[in-house]
Scaffold this motif. Structure first.
Motif, PDB file in Angstrom:
ATOM      1  N   ASP A 157      42.009  56.587 -21.238  1.00 50.38           N
ATOM      2  CA  ASP A 157      42.550  55.883 -22.438  1.00 50.38           C
ATOM      3  C   ASP A 157      44.182  55.631 -22.039  1.00 50.38           C
ATOM      4  OD1 ASP A 157      40.414  55.940 -23.738  1.00 50.38           O
ATOM      5  OD2 ASP A 157      40.847  57.868 -25.021  1.00 50.38           O
ATOM      6  N   ARG A 158      44.528  54.516 -22.236  1.00 48.10           N
ATOM      7  CA  ARG A 158      45.803  53.774 -21.984  1.00 48.10           C
ATOM      8  C   ARG A 158      46.618  53.289 -22.962  1.00 48.10           C
ATOM      9  NH1 ARG A 158      45.260  57.490 -18.616  1.00 48.10           N
ATOM     10  NH2 ARG A 158      45.206  57.145 -16.418  1.00 48.10           N
ATOM     11  N   CYS A 159      47.874  53.285 -23.434  1.00 48.36           N
ATOM     12  CA  CYS A 159      48.399  52.574 -24.450  1.00 48.36           C
ATOM     13  C   CYS A 159      50.052  52.251 -23.802  1.00 48.36           C
ATOM     14  CB  CYS A 159      48.594  53.392 -25.587  1.00 48.36           C
ATOM     15  SG  CYS A 159      49.701  52.642 -27.047  1.00 48.36           S
ATOM     16  N   ILE A 160      49.851  50.852 -24.062  1.00 47.78           N
ATOM     17  CA  ILE A 160      51.444  50.589 -23.183  1.00 47.78           C
ATOM     18  C   ILE A 160      52.246  49.767 -24.501  1.00 47.78           C
ATOM     19  CG2 ILE A 160      52.279  48.534 -21.925  1.00 47.78           C
ATOM     20  CD1 ILE A 160      49.337  48.063 -21.035  1.00 47.78           C
ATOM     21  N   ASP A 161      53.557  50.457 -24.569  1.00 46.70           N
ATOM     22  CA  ASP A 161      54.508  50.058 -25.488  1.00 46.70           C
ATOM     23  C   ASP A 161      55.436  49.077 -24.844  1.00 46.70           C
ATOM     24  OD1 ASP A 161      57.082  50.037 -27.109  1.00 46.70           O
ATOM     25  OD2 ASP A 161      56.255  51.819 -28.288  1.00 46.70           O
ATOM     26  N   LEU A 162      55.427  47.885 -25.159  1.00 41.91           N
ATOM     27  CA  LEU A 162      56.333  46.925 -24.508  1.00 41.91           C
ATOM     28  C   LEU A 162      57.491  46.810 -24.712  1.00 41.91           C
ATOM     29  CD1 LEU A 162      53.613  43.928 -24.141  1.00 41.91           C
ATOM     30  CD2 LEU A 162      54.366  45.382 -22.288  1.00 41.91           C
ATOM     31  N   ASP A 163      58.111  47.227 -25.800  1.00 40.46           N
ATOM     32  CA  ASP A 163      59.275  47.567 -26.265  1.00 40.46           C
ATOM     33  C   ASP A 163      60.237  48.629 -25.933  1.00 40.46           C
ATOM     34  OD1 ASP A 163      59.536  45.101 -27.719  1.00 40.46           O
ATOM     35  OD2 ASP A 163      59.885  45.827 -29.826  1.00 40.46           O
ATOM     36  N   GLY A 164      59.180  49.729 -26.065  1.00 36.53           N
ATOM     37  CA  GLY A 164      59.738  50.936 -25.442  1.00 36.53           C
ATOM     38  C   GLY A 164      59.659  51.099 -23.970  1.00 36.53           C
ATOM     39  N   LYS A 165      59.018  50.239 -23.255  1.00 39.84           N
ATOM     40  CA  LYS A 165      58.695  50.031 -21.783  1.00 39.84           C
ATOM     41  C   LYS A 165      58.160  51.343 -21.293  1.00 39.84           C
ATOM     42  CE  LYS A 165      62.335  46.600 -20.638  1.00 39.84           C
ATOM     43  NZ  LYS A 165      63.448  46.412 -19.616  1.00 39.84           N
ATOM     44  N   PHE A 166      57.234  51.774 -21.983  1.00 40.50           N
ATOM     45  CA  PHE A 166      56.381  52.757 -21.284  1.00 40.50           C
ATOM     46  C   PHE A 166      54.966  52.564 -21.600  1.00 40.50           C
ATOM     47  CE2 PHE A 166      57.273  54.234 -25.757  1.00 40.50           C
ATOM     48  CZ  PHE A 166      56.039  54.867 -26.060  1.00 40.50           C
ATOM     49  N   VAL A 167      54.069  53.323 -20.584  1.00 39.54           N
ATOM     50  CA  VAL A 167      52.632  53.544 -20.728  1.00 39.54           C
ATOM     51  C   VAL A 167      52.323  55.058 -21.110  1.00 39.54           C
ATOM     52  CG1 VAL A 167      50.605  53.532 -19.379  1.00 39.54           C
ATOM     53  CG2 VAL A 167      52.356  51.842 -18.870  1.00 39.54           C
ATOM     54  N   GLU A 168      51.475  55.116 -22.119  1.00 40.20           N
ATOM     55  CA  GLU A 168      51.140  56.643 -22.562  1.00 40.20           C
ATOM     56  C   GLU A 168      49.650  56.583 -22.031  1.00 40.20           C
ATOM     57  OE1 GLU A 168      51.533  59.031 -26.475  1.00 40.20           O
ATOM     58  OE2 GLU A 168      51.690  56.832 -26.619  1.00 40.20           O
ATOM     59  N   ALA A 169      49.622  57.982 -21.001  1.00 35.03           N
ATOM     60  CA  ALA A 169      48.440  58.230 -20.468  1.00 35.03           C
ATOM     61  C   ALA A 169      47.773  59.030 -21.503  1.00 35.03           C
ATOM     62  CB  ALA A 169      48.478  58.912 -19.300  1.00 35.03           C
ATOM     63  N   LEU A 170      47.004  58.516 -22.604  1.00 31.79           N
ATOM     64  CA  LEU A 170      46.432  59.114 -23.564  1.00 31.79           C
ATOM     65  C   LEU A 170      45.224  60.282 -23.158  1.00 31.79           C
ATOM     66  CD1 LEU A 170      46.253  56.345 -26.211  1.00 31.79           C
ATOM     67  CD2 LEU A 170      47.928  58.201 -25.972  1.00 31.79           C
ATOM     68  N   ARG A 171      44.624  59.956 -22.275  1.00 32.92           N
ATOM     69  CA  ARG A 171      43.419  60.959 -22.014  1.00 32.92           C
ATOM     70  C   ARG A 171      42.917  60.410 -20.719  1.00 32.92           C
ATOM     71  NH1 ARG A 171      37.620  61.158 -24.911  1.00 32.92           N
ATOM     72  NH2 ARG A 171      38.014  58.938 -25.137  1.00 32.92           N
ATOM     73  N   MET A 172      42.454  61.416 -19.725  1.00 29.66           N
ATOM     74  CA  MET A 172      41.590  61.067 -18.732  1.00 29.66           C
ATOM     75  C   MET A 172      40.779  62.274 -18.392  1.00 29.66           C
ATOM     76  SD  MET A 172      42.942  59.973 -14.608  1.00 29.66           S
ATOM     77  CE  MET A 172      44.103  61.259 -14.509  1.00 29.66           C
ATOM     78  N   ALA A 173      39.584  61.893 -18.265  1.00 32.48           N
ATOM     79  CA  ALA A 173      38.455  62.972 -17.726  1.00 32.48           C
ATOM     80  C   ALA A 173      37.440  62.721 -16.692  1.00 32.48           C
ATOM     81  CB  ALA A 173      37.579  63.239 -19.011  1.00 32.48           C
ATOM     82  N   VAL A 174      37.363  63.391 -15.726  1.00 33.89           N
ATOM     83  CA  VAL A 174      36.368  63.392 -14.928  1.00 33.89           C
ATOM     84  C   VAL A 174      35.435  64.294 -14.886  1.00 33.89           C
ATOM     85  CG1 VAL A 174      36.263  63.301 -12.144  1.00 33.89           C
ATOM     86  CG2 VAL A 174      38.481  62.497 -13.202  1.00 33.89           C
ATOM     87  N   ALA A 175      33.988  63.832 -14.630  1.00 34.70           N
ATOM     88  CA  ALA A 175      32.834  64.813 -14.572  1.00 34.70           C
ATOM     89  C   ALA A 175      32.937  65.812 -13.797  1.00 34.70           C
ATOM     90  CB  ALA A 175      31.463  63.728 -14.534  1.00 34.70           C
ATOM     91  N   ASP A 176      32.265  66.955 -13.916  1.00 32.93           N
ATOM     92  CA  ASP A 176      32.591  68.078 -13.245  1.00 32.93           C
ATOM     93  C   ASP A 176      31.934  67.993 -11.835  1.00 32.93           C
ATOM     94  OD1 ASP A 176      33.432  69.466 -15.419  1.00 32.93           O
ATOM     95  OD2 ASP A 176      31.449  70.533 -15.915  1.00 32.93           O
ATOM     96  N   ASP A 177      30.892  67.194 -11.896  1.00 34.92           N
ATOM     97  CA  ASP A 177      30.112  66.939 -10.325  1.00 34.92           C
ATOM     98  C   ASP A 177      31.271  66.193  -9.554  1.00 34.92           C
ATOM     99  OD1 ASP A 177      28.071  68.392 -11.103  1.00 34.92           O
ATOM    100  OD2 ASP A 177      26.788  66.770 -11.573  1.00 34.92           O
ATOM    101  N   TRP A 178      32.070  65.470 -10.110  1.00 42.39           N
ATOM    102  CA  TRP A 178      32.945  64.800  -9.544  1.00 42.39           C
ATOM    103  C   TRP A 178      34.529  65.116  -9.379  1.00 42.39           C
ATOM    104  CZ3 TRP A 178      31.863  59.811  -7.007  1.00 42.39           C
ATOM    105  CH2 TRP A 178      30.381  59.351  -7.342  1.00 42.39           C
ATOM    106  N   GLN A 179      34.560  66.369  -9.765  1.00 43.74           N
ATOM    107  CA  GLN A 179      35.985  67.038  -9.492  1.00 43.74           C
ATOM    108  C   GLN A 179      36.331  66.982  -8.106  1.00 43.74           C
ATOM    109  OE1 GLN A 179      38.000  67.868 -11.990  1.00 43.74           O
ATOM    110  NE2 GLN A 179      36.806  67.632 -13.753  1.00 43.74           N
ATOM    111  N   PHE A 180      37.714  67.444  -7.753  1.00 48.21           N
ATOM    112  CA  PHE A 180      38.110  67.559  -6.463  1.00 48.21           C
ATOM    113  C   PHE A 180      37.978  66.502  -5.464  1.00 48.21           C
ATOM    114  CE2 PHE A 180      36.649  71.594  -8.502  1.00 48.21           C
ATOM    115  CZ  PHE A 180      37.846  72.200  -8.532  1.00 48.21           C
ATOM    116  N   GLU A 181      37.534  65.336  -5.855  1.00 46.31           N
ATOM    117  CA  GLU A 181      37.351  64.043  -5.107  1.00 46.31           C
ATOM    118  C   GLU A 181      38.418  63.082  -5.162  1.00 46.31           C
ATOM    119  OE1 GLU A 181      34.805  63.635  -3.100  1.00 46.31           O
ATOM    120  OE2 GLU A 181      33.548  65.262  -3.913  1.00 46.31           O
TER     121      GLU A 181
END
Length: 266
Positions: free
Chosen positions: A95-119
């Motif tokens: 999940d990503r959010c871009i605030d163009l006035d504040g000039k920042f990207v918010e990395a709201l959420r990131m998930a990777v499935a267990d079987d794909w961890q450490f890749e």
């Protein structure tokens, strides 16, 4: 009859906001939104909504499913979710959010499935966010670090805010005491003095502590035996609280840390 160029442009512009099997919108895009996007995203950057989401996940070559949550010209803000759609089960989601006035990207959420961890999937997706933030002229990427991110994100160049750093220091000192017998009094005191710093960037030094220690809460994958891990990893994955912080896209050291971590997964 030839369609006037204005109508052609309008048809092309409207097609960017049509729901398809690859992209959908959780709202009804208005003409105002379409015009705003053309002025602020397509004309200066050449990005359609789909192209923006794909740029944020460029390291994944297979199919993606894109869902736009908001496009708010008044704020102005863009938020969206992307996950892979190449198999029966989801491998990753961001999940990503871009605030163009504040000039920042918010990395709201990131998930990777267990079987794909450490890749290295999470690292590469975060590098995509850094690259896209730079492309859009943003200054920062913000996130809340939890789980393994409490350690891995600082290794990649993120720094906690001052409030978070105060809580992290207290937790790290408590955690350090568990390893004091292994480390010895002189080394323990040296690290305590390091933790007395008010500078949140000190967390990078903590994460880089390589003294080998046995952390009972970190067990070998699929086993019961505690892992022997570097002290910095043990401290930040043990009692360290969830922390809020950011990545400075203008800072050469942060960018270098990001590059080094991603290169290590290749």
């Amino acid at each position: 009859m030839r369609i006037p160029i204005g109508d052609e442009d309008r048809r092309m512009q409207s097609s960017w906001f049509s729901n398809t099997n690859r992209i959908r919108f959780d709202f009804s895009p208005t003409k105002e939104i379409e015009d705003w996007w053309k002025e602020h995203m397509f004309d200066p950057h050449g990005l359609t909504p789909e192209a923006l989401a794909e740029r944020f996940t460029a390291s994944w070559a297979d199919h993606r499913q894109i869902e736009f949550k908001t496009i708010d010209p008044d704020r102005p803000e863009i938020s969206f979710s992307v996950h892979d759609s190449s198999g029966d089960a989801t491998v990753w989601l961001v999940d990503r959010c871009i605030d163009l006035d504040g000039k920042f990207v918010e990395a709201l959420r990131m998930a990777v499935a267990d079987d794909w961890q450490f890749e290295g999937i999470g690292r590469r997706l975060m590098k995509n966010a850094v690259d896209t933030g730079l492309f859009l002229g943003c200054d920062r990427i913000r996130l809340d670090a939890d789980d393994v991110g409490r350690y891995s994100w600082v290794r990649m160049g993120f720094v906690p805010d001052r409030g978070s750093w105060r809580s992290i220091r207290e937790a790290c000192i408590r955690s350090l005491m568990q390893f004091s017998q292994t480390l010895g009094p002189a080394r323990t005191q040296e690290i305590v003095m390091m933790l007395m710093s008010n500078d949140p960037k000190t967390m990078r030094l903590i994460a880089d502590l390589k003294d080998p220690v046995e952390e009972p809460r970190l067990r070998r994958r699929g086993g019961l035996e505690p892992q022997v891990v570097p002290l910095g990893k043990a401290m930040l994955l043990g009692d360290c609280p969830i922390w809020a912080g950011e990545f400075d896209l203008r800072d050469a050291t942060s960018l270098s840390l990001m590059e080094d971590c991603v290169d290590a997964t290749r």
